[in-house]
Write a protein that holds these residues in place. Sequence first.
Motif, mmCIF file in Angstrom:
data_model
loop_
_atom_site.group_PDB
_atom_site.id
_atom_site.type_symbol
_atom_site.label_atom_id
_atom_site.label_comp_id
_atom_site.label_asym_id
_atom_site.label_seq_id
_atom_site.Cartn_x
_atom_site.Cartn_y
_atom_site.Cartn_z
ATOM 1 N N THR A 175 30.418 38.745 22.341
ATOM 2 C CA THR A 175 29.399 40.188 22.094
ATOM 3 C C THR A 175 29.538 39.676 21.033
ATOM 4 N N GLN A 176 29.982 39.371 20.159
ATOM 5 C CA GLN A 176 29.359 38.935 18.316
ATOM 6 C C GLN A 176 28.172 37.670 18.435
ATOM 7 N N PHE A 177 28.130 37.230 19.286
ATOM 8 C CA PHE A 177 27.510 35.893 19.739
ATOM 9 C C PHE A 177 25.905 36.683 19.971
ATOM 10 N N ALA A 178 26.189 37.965 21.019
ATOM 11 C CA ALA A 178 25.241 38.297 21.648
ATOM 12 C C ALA A 178 24.488 38.952 20.495
ATOM 13 N N VAL A 179 25.164 39.773 19.644
ATOM 14 C CA VAL A 179 24.574 40.547 18.544
ATOM 15 C C VAL A 179 23.904 39.948 17.547
ATOM 16 N N ASP A 180 24.341 38.742 17.273
ATOM 17 C CA ASP A 180 23.726 37.671 16.164
ATOM 18 C C ASP A 180 22.543 37.187 16.903
ATOM 19 N N HIS A 181 22.556 36.999 18.151
ATOM 20 C CA HIS A 181 20.747 36.213 18.409
ATOM 21 C C HIS A 181 20.428 36.954 19.250
ATOM 22 N N GLY A 182 20.547 38.472 18.618
ATOM 23 C CA GLY A 182 20.036 39.608 19.418
ATOM 24 C C GLY A 182 19.274 39.158 20.758
ATOM 25 N N LEU A 183 20.883 39.459 22.382
ATOM 26 C CA LEU A 183 20.344 39.284 23.422
ATOM 27 C C LEU A 183 21.962 40.388 24.272
ATOM 28 N N ASP A 184 21.192 41.235 25.102
ATOM 29 C CA ASP A 184 22.194 41.768 25.515
ATOM 30 C C ASP A 184 23.345 40.927 25.980
ATOM 31 N N ILE A 185 24.085 41.907 26.166
ATOM 32 C CA ILE A 185 25.521 41.320 27.735
ATOM 33 C C ILE A 185 25.926 42.200 28.033
ATOM 34 N N SER A 186 26.483 42.179 29.197
ATOM 35 C CA SER A 186 27.041 42.669 30.207
ATOM 36 C C SER A 186 27.950 42.019 30.845
ATOM 37 N N PHE A 187 29.169 43.000 30.617
ATOM 38 C CA PHE A 187 30.718 41.990 31.392
ATOM 39 C C PHE A 187 30.458 42.796 33.013
ATOM 40 N N ILE A 188 31.863 41.951 33.734
ATOM 41 C CA ILE A 188 31.105 42.082 35.000
ATOM 42 C C ILE A 188 33.125 41.703 35.828
ATOM 43 N N GLU A 189 32.810 43.021 36.760
ATOM 44 C CA GLU A 189 35.005 42.931 37.101
ATOM 45 C C GLU A 189 34.792 41.492 38.109
ATOM 46 N N GLU A 190 35.248 40.910 38.518
ATOM 47 C CA GLU A 190 35.906 40.041 39.199
ATOM 48 C C GLU A 190 35.900 40.811 40.599
ATOM 49 N N MET A 191 35.218 39.850 41.112
ATOM 50 C CA MET A 191 35.108 40.439 42.829
ATOM 51 C C MET A 191 35.722 39.443 43.461
ATOM 52 N N PRO A 192 37.198 40.234 44.591
ATOM 53 C CA PRO A 192 37.181 39.013 45.858
ATOM 54 C C PRO A 192 36.464 38.493 47.064
ATOM 55 N N LEU A 193 35.498 37.783 46.444
ATOM 56 C CA LEU A 193 34.602 36.881 47.288
ATOM 57 C C LEU A 193 35.238 35.614 47.333
ATOM 58 N N GLY A 194 35.669 34.810 48.707
ATOM 59 C CA GLY A 194 35.694 33.934 49.292
ATOM 60 C C GLY A 194 37.136 33.643 48.803
ATOM 61 N N GLU A 195 37.655 32.463 49.838
ATOM 62 C CA GLU A 195 39.028 32.273 49.012
ATOM 63 C C GLU A 195 38.912 31.220 47.781
ATOM 64 N N ILE A 196 40.071 31.271 47.067
ATOM 65 C CA ILE A 196 39.928 29.674 45.398
ATOM 66 C C ILE A 196 41.331 30.048 45.338
#
Length: 330
Positions: A175-196
């Motif tokens: 988040t600090q990196f986004a703030v320092d570089h004037g970028l937006d940021i989204s956090f995504i919850e991991e989805m159970p798509l495909g076997e890993i």
Amino acid sequence: MSELIDRFDRQVRYLRLSVTDRCNLRCTYCMAEDMTFLPKSKVLSLEEMALIARAFVELGVEKVRLTGGEPLVRHGIIELAEQIRAIDGLRELVMTTNGVLLDKFSKPLVEAGVSRLNISIDSLQPARFKELTRFGEVEDVLRGIDAARKAGFDKIKLNAVILQGINDDEVLDLTQFAVDHGLDISFIEEMPLGEIDSHNRNATQLSSQQIHTMLEQTFDIRPSGFVDPAGGPSRYQQIAGSDTKLGFISPMSNNFCATCNRVRLTVEGRLLLCLGNEHSLDLREIVREYPNDLPRLKAAIVESMQRKPERHHFDPNDITITRHMSATGG
Ligand code: SAM
Ligand code: SF4
């Protein structure tokens, strides 16, 4: 007004187009280590993709996202972007990328009319980035972000998937990196798509609320008046004293299906009506059997709206969707 209306009165105005299932990284939550990629004959040609995009825009789709796999490894990606951008009625052409090739492609993308980028980065630490992506160099992405900032996109947003015990200690740094570089940021919850095989998805699950709680101890987070004109699932807030919008994409903890306005086209030409279900229509069959028959293609797409399911049901303990995100068009 979109002609694409489903049984639950939702208008589809947004198409996510997967231009390849291949990638120059192997993120552990996205792909298995040993992936089999599609043979060329099964993959839509650039002309077929552009025709399908035209059908959607003529039916009322306003926004197209180029994604994958990694869209920048598809040969001819710039020509495809130019062709889609030229379709009358399209409001916005955007892309999601891992950023590795942005040093080379940022300028051509802007010139082709791509107005916004989402760049995925889950760690700023070289060793951890390599582990999470199986062989990636974070330096390549940082150089790519730099090039993108200079190239003149309207907006750049970072996307980070946060996994408990793996990179949750980087929520503040990212988040600090986004703030320092004037970028937006989204956090995504991991989805159970495909076997890993790298981790147990149930053990690494972290909710948007937990991430929010970590962030508010350091950052002054305010409500944001921002409403995504394309009606995306991210709920936005603002980091006070900065230009950074903070988003949370919460497919696991906060079902947003009631406002869903999107469909996805896989690189095989399968129109997926929902990320978390297998309801689909084979558009490749139509464009190959009836080349350039736009009216027939449009009629099939309108009809497919009847198949769009009401909602997804994700359970990290029960992987019912075996396709990986890379094959889905994330
Ligand atoms: N290669 C590009 C990239 O990484 O941005 C575009 C395709 S990638 C599939 C699109 C987004 O999906 C990335 O932000 C990635 O982190 C996310 N993603 C992949 N697998 C996921 C999963 N199982 N759950 C949640 N997000 C996932
Ligand atoms: Fe490739 Fe994107 Fe999947 Fe990572 S998340 S493996 S970069 S497609």
